[in-house]
Design a protein around this motif. Structure first.
Motif, PDB file in Angstrom:
ATOM      1  N   LEU A  46       0.927  -1.394  -0.114  1.00 23.04           N
ATOM      2  CA  LEU A  46       0.092   0.029  -0.025  1.00 23.04           C
ATOM      3  C   LEU A  46       1.086   1.095  -0.311  1.00 23.04           C
ATOM      4  CD1 LEU A  46      -2.303  -1.447   2.606  1.00 23.04           C
ATOM      5  CD2 LEU A  46      -3.252  -0.352   0.110  1.00 23.04           C
ATOM      6  N   ALA A  47       1.647   0.928   0.567  1.00 23.47           N
ATOM      7  CA  ALA A  47       3.098   2.681   1.215  1.00 23.47           C
ATOM      8  C   ALA A  47       3.969   2.629  -0.751  1.00 23.47           C
ATOM      9  CB  ALA A  47       3.793   2.309   1.601  1.00 23.47           C
ATOM     10  N   ALA A  48       4.142   1.991  -1.347  1.00 22.15           N
ATOM     11  CA  ALA A  48       4.482   1.428  -2.622  1.00 22.15           C
ATOM     12  C   ALA A  48       3.531   2.340  -3.463  1.00 22.15           C
ATOM     13  CB  ALA A  48       4.947   0.268  -3.107  1.00 22.15           C
ATOM     14  N   LEU A  49       2.610   2.343  -3.451  1.00 19.78           N
ATOM     15  CA  LEU A  49       1.015   2.006  -4.509  1.00 19.78           C
ATOM     16  C   LEU A  49       1.275   3.787  -4.302  1.00 19.78           C
ATOM     17  CD1 LEU A  49      -0.873   1.047  -6.347  1.00 19.78           C
ATOM     18  CD2 LEU A  49      -2.403   1.448  -4.670  1.00 19.78           C
ATOM     19  N   GLY A  50       1.160   4.067  -2.730  1.00 23.60           N
ATOM     20  CA  GLY A  50       1.448   5.430  -3.098  1.00 23.60           C
ATOM     21  C   GLY A  50      -0.264   6.280  -2.368  1.00 23.60           C
ATOM     22  N   VAL A  51      -0.590   4.986  -2.209  1.00 18.76           N
ATOM     23  CA  VAL A  51      -2.091   6.183  -1.455  1.00 18.76           C
ATOM     24  C   VAL A  51      -2.295   6.080   0.304  1.00 18.76           C
ATOM     25  CG1 VAL A  51      -3.885   4.192  -2.799  1.00 18.76           C
ATOM     26  CG2 VAL A  51      -2.769   3.439  -0.338  1.00 18.76           C
ATOM     27  N   ASP A  52      -3.239   7.097   0.330  1.00 20.74           N
ATOM     28  CA  ASP A  52      -3.106   8.039   1.716  1.00 20.74           C
ATOM     29  C   ASP A  52      -3.956   7.905   3.073  1.00 20.74           C
ATOM     30  OD1 ASP A  52      -1.489  10.488   0.535  1.00 20.74           O
ATOM     31  OD2 ASP A  52      -3.308  10.132  -1.234  1.00 20.74           O
ATOM     32  N   ALA A  53      -4.562   7.319   2.306  1.00 24.88           N
ATOM     33  CA  ALA A  53      -5.826   6.425   3.425  1.00 24.88           C
ATOM     34  C   ALA A  53      -6.456   4.851   3.133  1.00 24.88           C
ATOM     35  CB  ALA A  53      -7.081   7.540   3.818  1.00 24.88           C
ATOM     36  N   VAL A  54      -6.492   4.399   3.842  1.00 20.74           N
ATOM     37  CA  VAL A  54      -7.191   3.031   3.180  1.00 20.74           C
ATOM     38  C   VAL A  54      -9.168   2.796   3.854  1.00 20.74           C
ATOM     39  CG1 VAL A  54      -4.841   1.257   2.937  1.00 20.74           C
ATOM     40  CG2 VAL A  54      -5.855   1.645   5.026  1.00 20.74           C
ATOM     41  N   TRP A  55      -9.771   2.505   3.231  1.00 18.03           N
ATOM     42  CA  TRP A  55     -10.732   1.828   3.954  1.00 18.03           C
ATOM     43  C   TRP A  55     -11.529   0.931   4.444  1.00 18.03           C
ATOM     44  CZ3 TRP A  55     -15.433   2.465  -0.552  1.00 18.03           C
ATOM     45  CH2 TRP A  55     -16.827   1.946   0.054  1.00 18.03           C
ATOM     46  N   LEU A  56     -11.802   0.297   5.053  1.00 13.77           N
ATOM     47  CA  LEU A  56     -11.879  -1.371   5.646  1.00 13.77           C
ATOM     48  C   LEU A  56     -13.282  -1.595   5.145  1.00 13.77           C
ATOM     49  CD1 LEU A  56      -9.175  -1.701   8.703  1.00 13.77           C
ATOM     50  CD2 LEU A  56      -8.674  -2.248   6.017  1.00 13.77           C
ATOM     51  N   THR A  57     -13.832  -2.137   4.716  1.00 15.76           N
ATOM     52  CA  THR A  57     -15.239  -2.845   5.176  1.00 15.76           C
ATOM     53  C   THR A  57     -15.223  -3.386   6.177  1.00 15.76           C
ATOM     54  OG1 THR A  57     -14.504  -4.493   3.737  1.00 15.76           O
ATOM     55  CG2 THR A  57     -14.827  -2.888   2.172  1.00 15.76           C
ATOM     56  N   PRO A  58     -16.407  -3.726   6.845  1.00 10.92           N
ATOM     57  CA  PRO A  58     -16.826  -4.302   7.771  1.00 10.92           C
ATOM     58  C   PRO A  58     -16.262  -5.074   8.191  1.00 10.92           C
ATOM     59  CG  PRO A  58     -19.338  -3.360   6.771  1.00 10.92           C
ATOM     60  CD  PRO A  58     -17.747  -2.924   5.381  1.00 10.92           C
ATOM     61  N   PHE A  59     -15.396  -5.750   9.768  1.00  8.44           N
ATOM     62  CA  PHE A  59     -14.516  -6.636  10.196  1.00  8.44           C
ATOM     63  C   PHE A  59     -15.455  -6.490  11.118  1.00  8.44           C
ATOM     64  CE2 PHE A  59     -12.856  -2.528  10.578  1.00  8.44           C
ATOM     65  CZ  PHE A  59     -12.464  -1.822  12.295  1.00  8.44           C
ATOM     66  N   TYR A  60     -16.657  -6.315  11.606  1.00  5.77           N
ATOM     67  CA  TYR A  60     -16.805  -6.241  13.434  1.00  5.77           C
ATOM     68  C   TYR A  60     -17.879  -7.796  12.983  1.00  5.77           C
ATOM     69  CZ  TYR A  60     -17.217  -1.198  12.093  1.00  5.77           C
ATOM     70  OH  TYR A  60     -16.804  -0.523  11.434  1.00  5.77           O
ATOM     71  N   PRO A  61     -18.128  -7.933  14.589  1.00  3.53           N
ATOM     72  CA  PRO A  61     -18.739  -9.498  14.850  1.00  3.53           C
ATOM     73  C   PRO A  61     -19.851  -9.286  13.740  1.00  3.53           C
ATOM     74  CG  PRO A  61     -17.909  -8.796  16.488  1.00  3.53           C
ATOM     75  CD  PRO A  61     -18.260  -7.132  15.393  1.00  3.53           C
ATOM     76  N   SER A  62     -20.295 -10.262  13.284  1.00  2.00           N
ATOM     77  CA  SER A  62     -21.815 -10.644  12.146  1.00  2.00           C
ATOM     78  C   SER A  62     -22.208 -11.905  12.307  1.00  2.00           C
ATOM     79  CB  SER A  62     -21.323  -9.957  11.329  1.00  2.00           C
ATOM     80  OG  SER A  62     -21.814  -9.784  10.052  1.00  2.00           O
ATOM     81  N   PRO A  63     -23.016 -12.892  11.754  1.00  2.00           N
ATOM     82  CA  PRO A  63     -23.493 -13.612  10.944  1.00  2.00           C
ATOM     83  C   PRO A  63     -23.444 -14.299   9.939  1.00  2.00           C
ATOM     84  CG  PRO A  63     -24.990 -13.201  12.538  1.00  2.00           C
ATOM     85  CD  PRO A  63     -24.597 -11.500  11.865  1.00  2.00           C
TER      86      PRO A  63
END
Length: 536
Positions: A46-63
């Protein structure tokens, strides 16, 4: 452009955001599903790609009825994805590389297994009954109104035990919260603070425009544009089931929560609206959404005149001081390379990174990944029940990292197939190729970082003819030109004078002299610096 006296403005104005669909980015524990440890193992990529922020899709407890968009606990990590300690390590590792973390906030609905809904459903007298939207049946015993759910069917499910219907804008296992209840707002804002306290740089709010519904629960009117074969949920216009005027007051309160924290935390909204409606979500005096996602490029007929007109309409409609946002792909929509072809997808990437505003890149688009056909029996997306066209699995397949088994995503059979075509486009194989899609994307991001005019300058359309779109980015006396050949035949570019070619979608070997009148290759885009004053 940055406001006078404010330097470059908030960090997110010049940032490039990268969406990580966590389930499909990298498996860190060998169970076939991506997780936070897997993302941690790829921070250098990600650092080599050169982006400034990552948005993570949900990782919360879930069925996992909707793969994490059905949350059963807003303040933890599902064991499938790791632990809170894994999350903290990831934030720290990305932060050490200058990359911020944005988390997905899913406030419209919970899982039907969330303790709040279990309590709400237990009795009409439950203290949390009004935390969700419950209504008596219509006189004929059917649903309270005609609202439709995505992907299909009524937006109401009958609960025999209590004799009422509950509302769900999506799956019946995703009951809608009642955001008109102050207790719900307080609880959800506290959940938001939980992640802000852990150092996240902001939130992407899922289906933000659906948080409030019509208080009178009136029927939605028919959609005159619906045609046979269109999705069932599009039969009606969501006049009463979404996008209520009071939403701006609610979102202003949400933004005020972010303002409690230092560091210019960003509020991003998922809002599928035309630009004329979208710009309303900036709110009065810019007190609502910082970046309402602009998805309109996804639906556009890809011709120069269309892109120029869309950009001009968007720029004209922005409130003073508002900042644009551009999105070309995400985990719900067909991939850019499948819509445009691999070569034209590079041109689209260059447009995304050079139009004025904050761009968001979906994981894998920097590799030119395409939709992956899912074999019968391997489908996972519940939306596919409404028909193959509604299934989203094809754009959620694992990232291909190298030429090993399962493309380096996992040691086990992945939750979705990688696909032969995408496996051949793996990141390692593109690392060394100066003309690869990955190398081009890195070069474009590096150029954007070097040239403030691309990140913060004004935008002006110059010409849209003969298949070629030309526009200007200007910051003070610094002028850059972008020329995009949007068709598969050569196209001419006519400038006021010669220019230096800084970047081509074809790679560094394609850089060449650019006289006032020169030819672009089929499906080629370039960035130029005029040697004399810019056009006009």
């Amino acid at each position: 452009m940055a406001e006078p006296g404010q330097g470059d403005g908030p960090w997110w104005r010049k940032a490039v955001i990268y969406e990580i669909y966590v389930r499909s980015f990298q498996d860190g524990n060998g169970d076939g599903v991506g997780d936070l440890a897997g993302v941690l193992s790829r921070v250098d990529y990600l650092a080599a790609l050169g982006v400034d922020a990552v948005w993570l899709t949900p990782f919360y407890p879930s069925p996992m009825a909707d793969f994490g968009y059905d949350v059963s606990d807003y303040r933890d990590v599902d064991p499938l994805f790791g632990t809170l300690a894994d999350f903290d390590r990831l934030v720290a590792a990305l932060g050490a590389r200058g990359i911020r973390v944005i988390v997905d906030f899913v406030p419209n609905h919970t899982s039907d297994r969330h303790p709040w809904f279990v309590e709400s459903r237990a009795s009409r007298d439950s203290p949390r009954r009004d935390w969700y939207v419950w209504r008596d049946p219509a006189p004929d015993g059917g649903p309270p109104n005609n609202w439709r759910a995505q992907p299909d069917g009524p937006a109401w499910t009958f609960d025999a035990a209590t004799g009422q219907y509950y509302l769900h804008s999506f799956l019946d296992r995703q009951p809608d919260l009642n955001w008109r209840n102050p207790a719900v707002r307080a609880a959800m804002f506290d959940a938001l603070r939980f992640w802000l306290d852990r150092g996240v740089a902001g939130v992407r709010v899922d289906v933000l425009d659906r948080l409030l519904k019509d208080e009178r629960f009136r029927d939605d009117p028919p959609n005159p544009d619906w045609r046979e074969g269109d999705p069932d949920f599009m039969r009606l216009r969501t006049v009463h089931s979404a996008d209520q005027p009071e939403i701006l007051d609610l979102v202003a309160d949400m933004r005020a929560v972010l303002a409690e924290y230092p560091g210019e935390r960003v509020l991003i909204g998922e809002i599928y609206q035309p630009v004329e409606t979208l710009v309303r979500f900036y709110g009065r005096a810019l007190e609502a959404v910082h970046l309402p996602f602009n998805f309109n490029l996804m639906w556009l007929v890809w011709i120069p005149e269309g892109v120029r007109l869309l950009a001009e309409r968007y720029e004209a409609g922005l409130p003073p001081g508002a900042w644009p946002s551009w999105v070309l792909g995400n985990h719900d929509q067909s991939r850019v390379a499948s819509r445009f072809g691999e070569r034209q997808a590079r041109v689209a990437m260059l447009a995304l990174l050079t139009l004025r505003g904050t761009p968001t890149i979906y994981q894998g688009d920097e590799l030119g990944l395409a939709d992956t056909p899912i074999p019968p029996g391997r489908e996972r997306d519940p939306f596919a029940r409404a028909g193959p066209a509604q299934g989203r699995d094809k754009v959620r397949t694992p990232m291909p990292w190298d030429g090993s088994r399962h493309a380096g995503f996992s040691a086990a059979e992945p939750w979705l197939p990688v696909g032969e075509a995408n496996a051949a486009r793996h990141a390692l194989g593109q690392e060394a190729g100066p003309a690869s899609f990955l190398s081009f994307t890195r070069a474009a991001l590096a150029l954007r970082r070097r040239e403030k005019a691309l990140a913060l300058g004004d935008w002006r359309g110059i010409s849209a003819r003969d298949g070629v779109l030309v526009y200007e980015r200007r910051l003070g006396g610094d002028v850059l030109l972008v020329a995009l050949n949007m068709r598969g035949t050569p196209g001419r570019v006519r400038l006021d004078g010669p220019a230096d070619m800084l970047l081509s979608t074809e790679g560094p070997a394609a850089l060449r002299a650019a006289p006032a009148d020169f030819e672009l290759r089929p499906d080629e885009g370039v960035v130029l610096r005029p040697r004399a004053a810019g056009p006009g």
